[in-house]
Design a protein around this motif. Structure first.
Motif, mmCIF file in Angstrom:
data_model
loop_
_atom_site.group_PDB
_atom_site.id
_atom_site.type_symbol
_atom_site.label_atom_id
_atom_site.label_comp_id
_atom_site.label_asym_id
_atom_site.label_seq_id
_atom_site.Cartn_x
_atom_site.Cartn_y
_atom_site.Cartn_z
ATOM 1 N N LEU A 63 0.822 -1.214 0.000
ATOM 2 C CA LEU A 63 0.000 0.000 0.000
ATOM 3 C C LEU A 63 0.853 1.261 0.000
ATOM 4 O O LEU A 63 0.597 2.207 -0.739
ATOM 5 C CB LEU A 63 -0.877 0.039 1.253
ATOM 6 C CG LEU A 63 -2.266 -0.551 1.185
ATOM 7 C CD1 LEU A 63 -2.956 -0.358 2.529
ATOM 8 C CD2 LEU A 63 -3.072 0.139 0.082
ATOM 9 N N VAL A 64 1.857 1.264 0.862
ATOM 10 C CA VAL A 64 2.619 2.496 1.029
ATOM 11 C C VAL A 64 3.358 2.836 -0.255
ATOM 12 O O VAL A 64 3.509 4.009 -0.616
ATOM 13 C CB VAL A 64 3.573 2.404 2.242
ATOM 14 C CG1 VAL A 64 4.879 1.711 1.902
ATOM 15 C CG2 VAL A 64 3.852 3.794 2.797
ATOM 16 N N TYR A 65 3.789 1.810 -0.974
ATOM 17 C CA TYR A 65 4.494 2.072 -2.230
ATOM 18 C C TYR A 65 3.579 2.814 -3.203
ATOM 19 O O TYR A 65 3.946 3.853 -3.756
ATOM 20 C CB TYR A 65 4.979 0.759 -2.848
ATOM 21 C CG TYR A 65 5.738 0.976 -4.125
ATOM 22 C CD1 TYR A 65 7.097 1.267 -4.091
ATOM 23 C CD2 TYR A 65 5.107 0.931 -5.367
ATOM 24 C CE1 TYR A 65 7.803 1.501 -5.251
ATOM 25 C CE2 TYR A 65 5.809 1.162 -6.537
ATOM 26 C CZ TYR A 65 7.152 1.440 -6.482
ATOM 27 O OH TYR A 65 7.859 1.687 -7.625
ATOM 28 N N PHE A 66 2.395 2.259 -3.386
ATOM 29 C CA PHE A 66 1.509 2.877 -4.366
ATOM 30 C C PHE A 66 0.933 4.192 -3.848
ATOM 31 O O PHE A 66 0.674 5.113 -4.624
ATOM 32 C CB PHE A 66 0.417 1.888 -4.794
ATOM 33 C CG PHE A 66 1.005 0.742 -5.562
ATOM 34 C CD1 PHE A 66 1.498 0.942 -6.852
ATOM 35 C CD2 PHE A 66 1.133 -0.527 -5.006
ATOM 36 C CE1 PHE A 66 2.082 -0.099 -7.566
ATOM 37 C CE2 PHE A 66 1.713 -1.571 -5.707
ATOM 38 C CZ PHE A 66 2.189 -1.355 -6.991
ATOM 39 N N ALA A 67 0.766 4.285 -2.538
ATOM 40 C CA ALA A 67 0.266 5.540 -1.968
ATOM 41 C C ALA A 67 1.260 6.672 -2.202
ATOM 42 O O ALA A 67 0.886 7.783 -2.592
ATOM 43 C CB ALA A 67 -0.011 5.367 -0.478
ATOM 44 N N VAL A 68 2.548 6.394 -1.988
ATOM 45 C CA VAL A 68 3.554 7.427 -2.210
ATOM 46 C C VAL A 68 3.465 7.931 -3.639
ATOM 47 O O VAL A 68 3.451 9.139 -3.899
ATOM 48 C CB VAL A 68 4.972 6.888 -1.905
ATOM 49 C CG1 VAL A 68 6.034 7.785 -2.509
ATOM 50 C CG2 VAL A 68 5.187 6.766 -0.406
ATOM 51 N N ILE A 69 3.384 6.984 -4.571
ATOM 52 C CA ILE A 69 3.358 7.366 -5.977
ATOM 53 C C ILE A 69 2.056 8.086 -6.319
ATOM 54 O O ILE A 69 2.057 9.086 -7.048
ATOM 55 C CB ILE A 69 3.587 6.116 -6.849
ATOM 56 C CG1 ILE A 69 5.052 5.710 -6.704
ATOM 57 C CG2 ILE A 69 3.221 6.380 -8.300
ATOM 58 C CD1 ILE A 69 5.402 4.428 -7.363
ATOM 59 N N ALA A 70 0.961 7.594 -5.771
ATOM 60 C CA ALA A 70 -0.329 8.227 -6.072
ATOM 61 C C ALA A 70 -0.375 9.656 -5.520
ATOM 62 O O ALA A 70 -0.759 10.595 -6.221
ATOM 63 C CB ALA A 70 -1.473 7.403 -5.480
ATOM 64 N N PHE A 71 0.019 9.831 -4.278
ATOM 65 C CA PHE A 71 0.010 11.174 -3.704
ATOM 66 C C PHE A 71 0.926 12.095 -4.507
ATOM 67 O O PHE A 71 0.580 13.226 -4.813
ATOM 68 C CB PHE A 71 0.485 11.151 -2.235
ATOM 69 C CG PHE A 71 -0.597 10.800 -1.258
ATOM 70 C CD1 PHE A 71 -1.725 11.596 -1.152
ATOM 71 C CD2 PHE A 71 -0.482 9.704 -0.433
ATOM 72 C CE1 PHE A 71 -2.732 11.294 -0.239
ATOM 73 C CE2 PHE A 71 -1.482 9.389 0.482
ATOM 74 C CZ PHE A 71 -2.605 10.180 0.574
ATOM 75 N N ASP A 72 2.099 11.558 -4.838
ATOM 76 C CA ASP A 72 3.106 12.396 -5.463
ATOM 77 C C ASP A 72 2.739 12.758 -6.894
ATOM 78 O O ASP A 72 2.875 13.904 -7.315
ATOM 79 C CB ASP A 72 4.443 11.665 -5.434
ATOM 80 C CG ASP A 72 5.606 12.576 -5.769
ATOM 81 O OD1 ASP A 72 5.825 13.518 -4.996
ATOM 82 O OD2 ASP A 72 6.275 12.347 -6.785
ATOM 83 N N ARG A 73 2.276 11.775 -7.649
ATOM 84 C CA ARG A 73 2.128 12.018 -9.075
ATOM 85 C C ARG A 73 0.705 12.206 -9.527
ATOM 86 O O ARG A 73 0.442 12.948 -10.456
ATOM 87 C CB ARG A 73 2.775 10.866 -9.849
ATOM 88 C CG ARG A 73 4.267 11.119 -9.940
ATOM 89 C CD ARG A 73 4.953 10.080 -10.742
ATOM 90 N NE ARG A 73 5.695 9.213 -9.853
ATOM 91 C CZ ARG A 73 6.247 8.071 -10.212
ATOM 92 N NH1 ARG A 73 6.089 7.626 -11.460
ATOM 93 N NH2 ARG A 73 6.923 7.349 -9.369
ATOM 94 N N VAL A 74 -0.232 11.523 -8.885
ATOM 95 C CA VAL A 74 -1.614 11.651 -9.324
ATOM 96 C C VAL A 74 -2.297 12.805 -8.593
ATOM 97 O O VAL A 74 -2.843 13.714 -9.204
ATOM 98 C CB VAL A 74 -2.377 10.330 -9.103
ATOM 99 C CG1 VAL A 74 -3.795 10.459 -9.629
ATOM 100 C CG2 VAL A 74 -1.630 9.176 -9.749
ATOM 101 N N LEU A 75 -2.219 12.766 -7.281
ATOM 102 C CA LEU A 75 -2.927 13.781 -6.510
ATOM 103 C C LEU A 75 -2.126 15.071 -6.351
ATOM 104 O O LEU A 75 -2.646 16.062 -5.863
ATOM 105 C CB LEU A 75 -3.298 13.225 -5.133
ATOM 106 C CG LEU A 75 -4.169 11.961 -5.173
ATOM 107 C CD1 LEU A 75 -4.359 11.398 -3.777
ATOM 108 C CD2 LEU A 75 -5.522 12.289 -5.808
#
Ligand SMILES: Nc1ncnc2c1ncn2[C@@H]1O[C@H](COP(=O)(O)OP(=O)(O)O)[C@@H](O)[C@H]1O
Ligand SMILES: Nc1ncnc2c1ncn2[C@@H]1O[C@H](COP(=O)(O)OP(=O)(O)O)[C@@H](O)[C@H]1O
Ligand SMILES: Nc1ncnc2c1ncn2[C@@H]1O[C@H](COP(=O)(O)OP(=O)(O)O)[C@@H](O)[C@H]1O
Lengths: 496, 112, 496, 496, 112, 112
Positions: free
Chosen positions: A381-393
């Protein structure tokens, strides 16, 4: 004149707080000095005289007047030690956040983290502890029973009517003395603020942040905390949060998220085309030291939350905590290895923290394999969350606090409804209710305070100060004056 | 052939590099340096004492160009590095008598 | 030939000490190996065989022959853990002092701090422990009763006539075994030397410092310590110093002050016109790590000084210690914010330490609000003390040891006469007497040893060595060979 | 495609391990969730409800149903804390190894050390713990009784038939619960791998190392460990190794030695004429932090190996451990001072570790003076061992792991036959047998695995990657992007 | 216009800067460098091994001056940096063909 | 007198220094620098993001030689620093108008 705009508000606030803390108590305090503390001290003297000065004089030994129950002593000892371990988490956070940010903002981060601990302990003594664990005092202040109970506020920690003797022995609680209780809980309290500190790093105005932190740790955290740990309405509902996946971590994460949105990203973080630049921290060694210290401290955070030295429970909690951390670390490392073809240390470290945050809500409820699964999922989760927060959101969170504490805090809280002895649809519902209620309150509180600060003092330092670094801007200091810093880096290419 | 030594603000490096790439200039060497000039340093504090830090962190960029490219390169650098504030930096230009590419042994204009 | 001048004296001294330690004991030791230790080991075997090898074989369990009193076990466990916490303070001092000095002197500082711990433990076993806690042995060596009692020196720690069995159980002391006592006190002992180490950093000659430190920790500290903790004349008088504001901190501070005056300031510290240059340390991160570790260790320093795991007292001490530290940190930060318009991290960190030193003498005597006041005042004191020492008195103390340990140590000791259960004019008088007596002895001792060293080996390295750094001069090593150091700094401007 | 060659094998292996771990257990696990854990949780609830939520409601207190024996609680508490202290040794190793290697390999070392802890704990739960402490399960898997007993492997830690209740109380063991046992032993297990990690640093291929580490910690270490601590044949023979001078340290040291020989030296370490270049590490501060943390953790490593909180024994062990460390540090410092005319910090630090490793086998058997002698000899040994390995044997071991752990591990093990209560020719023989047997097995195991890896994935990174640094090669990351590294150094002169 | 490149001992920077300020020269650029020359480096030790460190830390100071100021500047630097000991450093002077101030676009002598 | 500025790979410094010592050239000044050219930088990763690092660590070596020694020095450097791979570096040569040894005040060729 300049410092007035920058500095006066937090100072005024803190001075006021100090004043409030002492004024109503000075008279009572006189009694205390000769009464409460005096009593304590008599016991001290009895023990100390017998014990301290005369190690070589066995004949002088006199056992303490009233022999204290051994089980109580053990329980109390463990909770005190657990409190110390939680204290060392603040060093863990300080080194982690320092390591994951740039050298030019180091003094600022260390200052914030040191002050949060100090302010957290002081305000928790002043107001937080009693606000979080109500039940005494003026019932007319029990505004919305179970939701907002201010009844304990008027009494500062040692100056209410309670007899100290009962507070110091098993009559207060089978596990620990009143002081131990305060010590352990005060160390917890500052933690949630530190989470915010990391997320807003490298561009937040120091004075505004300190005001926010003071209000958050002394008001918002105790209120949501009391809903569960203060035997409030969520506790009554059936919500379960063993050591604070939500009460500490997701609450801190929500506040971090709101503040980050209000603040906006760091200069140079996002390009005109919306793409994101990595802004590496200045020392992965410091980051790793931080993660190891946090893991170490978590033994006290989770193990101490048993609130006794119960051999079976505490040892179970230590094992589930360790396995979840290990699984989180391995999972995040493997995911990054697959996804980016090379293993990413910063992700592996985040994975360990994710596992720890994830297991925190149910550390005493899980079997070994469940803790591995919960931790492993948290690591992914944390891996994809980091990327999602950083790049998507486009949420710019330099240390990944939202991914680790918010996302995995929610996951861990919900996991209590999925795995372990409490698993079930109903429990899942309670967990969801707890997450939502605490999240809503925290978001609202942070929005109000954050917007007020933004409109008055401002939340963000100037762009010049950001480029120069907050160490110079906020402190006129440099953290590493003997090392040649390098400014010739890759991402400048994209800052254009 | 000329060597241009540009003392610039660190924050200008990104745009400058991009600008030079557009001109087709793809070689350069950058050094960390500290400058002293009209842009005054700042005051630092340490354990209650103040101290004046005269030097300001800068980047020293060395760009060797064919003499034909000199003017347009200078222009490009000046534009890209200029913010209009004190401390934007200076360009120093001098003549090179030789350039050699180590790998191939190519000389002078061929080596640029 | 050069190393002879530099190195032979400390070596000779230490070799001599080792010799002294073993020679008189080798014969006795034979008995011990089969006697004393043998006995211990039988118990070990009984327990260990039952416990270690067979965790999977419950049937093999045999409880230890004599069941040990649970309360005694708990008390002993806490004092052991407290000793470990005090040990980690040495890491705290090492990182704090390293951080507050320049990169070119790092190896030297780390070497000094590592060796102080090692030498401190060894000499404390050899002589210090018995000198500090006399009461046995040859009464003819009780030279000036209560003032100078050498009677315990001839007996090394395990080789006197005392029956080991009595030393290992509650008959020795209700709180802990003899070994635990030694362990805890030995960790304390080295602390006072480390205080000096920081103050003399960046220009002291290694060999001279090590000789001084060896003599100080093995002779001076135990003598002054015994006046109170060894139930000496100050104890009889009524002087109170719970965990060592004076016995450890101000004593270390006095020694630091004298040595700094004998040594003179670092090159480039003072200008011809008398004005002072700041010489920043190379890593405020290391300094902050040090302060957090010191705070952590202080839980053992103060909490362990209860000398039992008494739930009420220990938890009270942990709370007063934490609140004083927090108040000291906030106070120093605010003062620096007001006085210099921007908050100074190095001062805030010093403030935390100031609060800790200040509460140490009366940590078990104060109510919550009193610990906040004592810590807060210490935080203010340390700010002005740093500036006064640096600019008015021209005392060059790179880490502020005199301000933190001497000034706040005295403040904390006197505070016992002002606040808390013992407050009163008479007590204030006793406190003053204790501060003065220990200060006078320490100053005299340090002056004698310091002047003797200055006249023989010399105290100060050459100016060339100072400029080059003591790492090259004293050790031929570099601490950070991979980083480009920067020598282009501001204060060189004034060094001219 | 490239990452497949590099990364797929370790991933496959670990995924497989995870699979194995869960698959056979998922069905049983269902029972567990409602059964085993459920039971645990009922107790939890009883205690927690009584204790957690209601600190302000004394009337709600209900003591745990079955009062637990206080002595058991204390013993268990100490072993849990000792486990935490052993955990912090992993941070000690991480900082020590990072400090003693170059900045360009920092990410790689931190990654390895973080992963070793995680993998170590997971595989120890999966297989190691039961392999090391056999005695239950399918006797048909007891292949060579006392030598190779796989009987416990099929049962994962919580899913065998054993009644959890018996595992959680004094019926399992007078000292601690089953979980505590696992927690303490799991923290130990990863230690031996970390020793290898340091020795192979700066040129080992990450994937190959992780495979080796996984196999070593889950198979080789438990097998040799079971010979003594699992009450195997060496235990029956009379071999004594209190806390693991051989079982942990020399075993780790042998594996390190074999791997270093298989790997070959770092580029630029040896010149054409056979002379050796020093390749300094990038931060002696980190190295010193590591040594202090290791010493701190060793209190748990040795003190916890008493396997109870026995006051006399544990305090004896703490004192012998401290004195041996101190003597080792002073001895190595003095030897380097004599031999090289200036004292060498890196040697003094190694000396402290040498003393700690040396005392580990007999920490509970030695009198004070014996621990000083053993530690002092270890300090001298390590100095000459470092030089001998480096210059005579041309073993390139960047952190000196072979000198510290192998040489001093053997010395400490043999010392049990020379000093202390067990001293004697026969005992010396048993010790020699233990050292030889475990050494032989470990060398054989490491050779087989190492050669297999060398033939398949390869053990060594390319020369280009070595020059560039493993941080870029294995991770595409830089540990310190804000600092200007310096590449202008002396030993480049000789790299030619 | 000339560029003076002075390799000096780090400890000399303070007095040198002061001296130049007296001359009215207020611009300079400083770089960390390591020198190799008559001043031999030192021997370092690490884990029992010795190693010769040939390079000595120095500061490389770049000062662009109008040709008229060249002589007095050289003199000033030489005096301020001289301790009479090996390793005092060297001055290298070369001609600049152009100088440009980025902020204003001023050229040559005007830019100094 | 000429100044040779050689941008080389860090790993080449050792052999280059040795080679120059054989030629009798014992003075040089080295600086850390970062180069940008045909040798592409690498890609770094950080918390899941990729970034292109354009600059590659190099050493900038400054060697002042008598004009007579120029050719053989250039040749020596070129040989010692050449690995045949992209990124071997470049030599830039310019004329020095003066050289002064600070310690003695010696000038020009005497100062070399
Ligand atoms: N005479 C000089 N010689 C060498 N470098 C100089 C000189 N004058 C200025 N510089 C460099 O140029 C930088 C910018 O100069 P400064 O006077 O601060 O700004 P500006 O030219 O924009 O007014 C300085 O920091 C310094 O590094
Ligand atoms: N030929 C040269 N080319 C470039 N730099 C040189 C040269 N010779 C000397 N230097 C620089 O000058 C510094 C001082 O030279 P050195 O011979 O040590 O002292 P001195 O000239 O005072 O005798 C050296 O450290 C080096 O940086
Ligand atoms: N025009 C230039 N001006 C200044 N430095 C240059 C120039 N071209 C190349 N360089 C330097 O030379 C180094 C090597 O150049 P590069 O093109 O990578 O390799 P090669 O010349 O071997 O093909 C670069 O890293 C850069 O530091």
């Amino acid at each position: 004149m300049r410092w007035i705009a920058r500095g006066i508000t937090p100072i005024a606030l803190i001075v006021l707080a100090f004043g409030l803390m002492w004024m109503p108590n000075t008279i009572l305090a006189q009694d205390m000095a000769t009464g409460v503390a005096g009593e304590a001290v008599e016991v001290v003297d009895a023990v100390a005289d017998a014990v301290v000065g005369e190690p070589q004089q066995p004949e002088a030994q006199t056992a303490p007047a009233t022999p204290i129950d051994a089980t109580f002593m053990i329980n109390n000892l463990w909770i005190m030690i657990a409190g110390m371990l939680v204290f060392i988490m603040h060093l863990g956070f300080a080194t982690l956040e320092t390591g994951l940010t740039r050298a030019k903002n180091t003094v600022n981060i260390l200052f914030k983290n040191s002050m949060i601990v100090c302010i957290g302990i002081l305000t928790y003594a002043l107001i937080g502890f009693n606000l979080m664990y109500p039940g005494f005092g003026d019932t007319s202040l029990n505004l919305i029973p179970g939701w907002l109970d201010l009844s304990a506020i008027p009494g500062f920690i040692t100056v209410d009517a309670k007899d100290l003797a009962t507070q110091m022995g098993p009559d207060y609680n089978p596990g620990y003395t009143w002081y131990t209780d305060f010590f352990f809980q005060a160390m917890f309290a500052a933690t949630c603020c530190t989470i915010v500190s990391g997320a807003v790093a490298e561009r937040v105005k120091l004075s505004s942040f300190l005001i926010f932190a003071t209000l958050f740790v002394s008001i918002a955290y105790p209120i949501t905390g009391s809903w569960k740990w203060g035997t409030g309405w969520l506790d009554a509902l059936g919500f379960y949060d063993f050591a604070g996946s939500t009460i500490v971590h997701s609450v801190g994460g929500w506040a971090a998220l709101v503040m980050v949105i209000l603040l906006g990203p760091r200069l140079g973080k996002y390009n005109a085309d919306g793409s994101s630049n990595a802004i590496p921290g200045h020392s992965l060694t410091l980051a790793a030291i931080g993660v190891f210290l946090l893991w170490f401290g978590w033994f006290g955070f989770n193990g101490g939350s048993v609130l006794s030295a119960d051999p079976g429970l505490v040892s179970l909690v230590l094992v589930t905590t360790s396995l979840a951390a290990a699984a989180g670390g391995v999972a995040a490392a493997l995911v990054s290895w697959f996804a980016a073809s090379k293993p990413d240390l910063s992700m592996a470290l985040n994975g360990i923290l994710a596992g720890l945050v994830g297991i925190t809500a149910g550390a005493d409820q899980m079997a070994i394999w469940e803790s591995v699964v919960i931790g492993g999922i948290a690591g992914v989760l944390v891996y994809f969350a980091v990327i999602a927060f950083d790049r998507v959101l486009k949420i710019d969170d330099p240390v990944g606090a939202t991914s680790v504490h918010l996302v995995c805090g929610i996951w861990g809280t919900l996991a209590v409804g999925i795995f372990g002895a409490k698993a079930g649809m109903a429990q899942f519902g309670y967990q969801l209710a707890g997450v939502a209620a605490m999240g809503a309150f925290t978001v609202a509180f942070t929005l109000v305070v954050g917007l007020a600060l933004k409109a008055t003092l401002g939340l963000r330092v100037s762009d010049e100060e950001q480029i120069e670094g907050l160490d110079l801007g906020e402190h006129d200091m440099a953290a590493y004056p003997d090392y040649q810093q390098t400014t010739i880096k890759s991402y400048q290419l994209r800052e254009a | 052939m000329h060597m241009i030594e540009a003392v610039i603000k660190p924050a200008a490096l990104g745009s400058l590099k991009k600008r030079l790439a557009e001109l087709g200039i793809l070689g350069m060497t950058a050094l960390e340096c500290k400058g002293y000039g009209k842009q005054r340093g700042h005051t630092e504090r340490y354990r209650g004492a103040r101290m004046d830090v005269g030097f300001v962190p800068k980047i020293l960029l060395k760009i060797a160009v064919k003499s034909d490219d000199l003017d347009k390169t200078i222009e490009a650098i000046t534009e890209a590095a200029c913010t209009g504030k004190v401390g934007d930096g200076k360009l120093f230009v001098y003549e090179l008598s030789r350039v050699i590419r180590v790998r191939t042994g190519e000389k002078d204009n061929d080596a640029l």
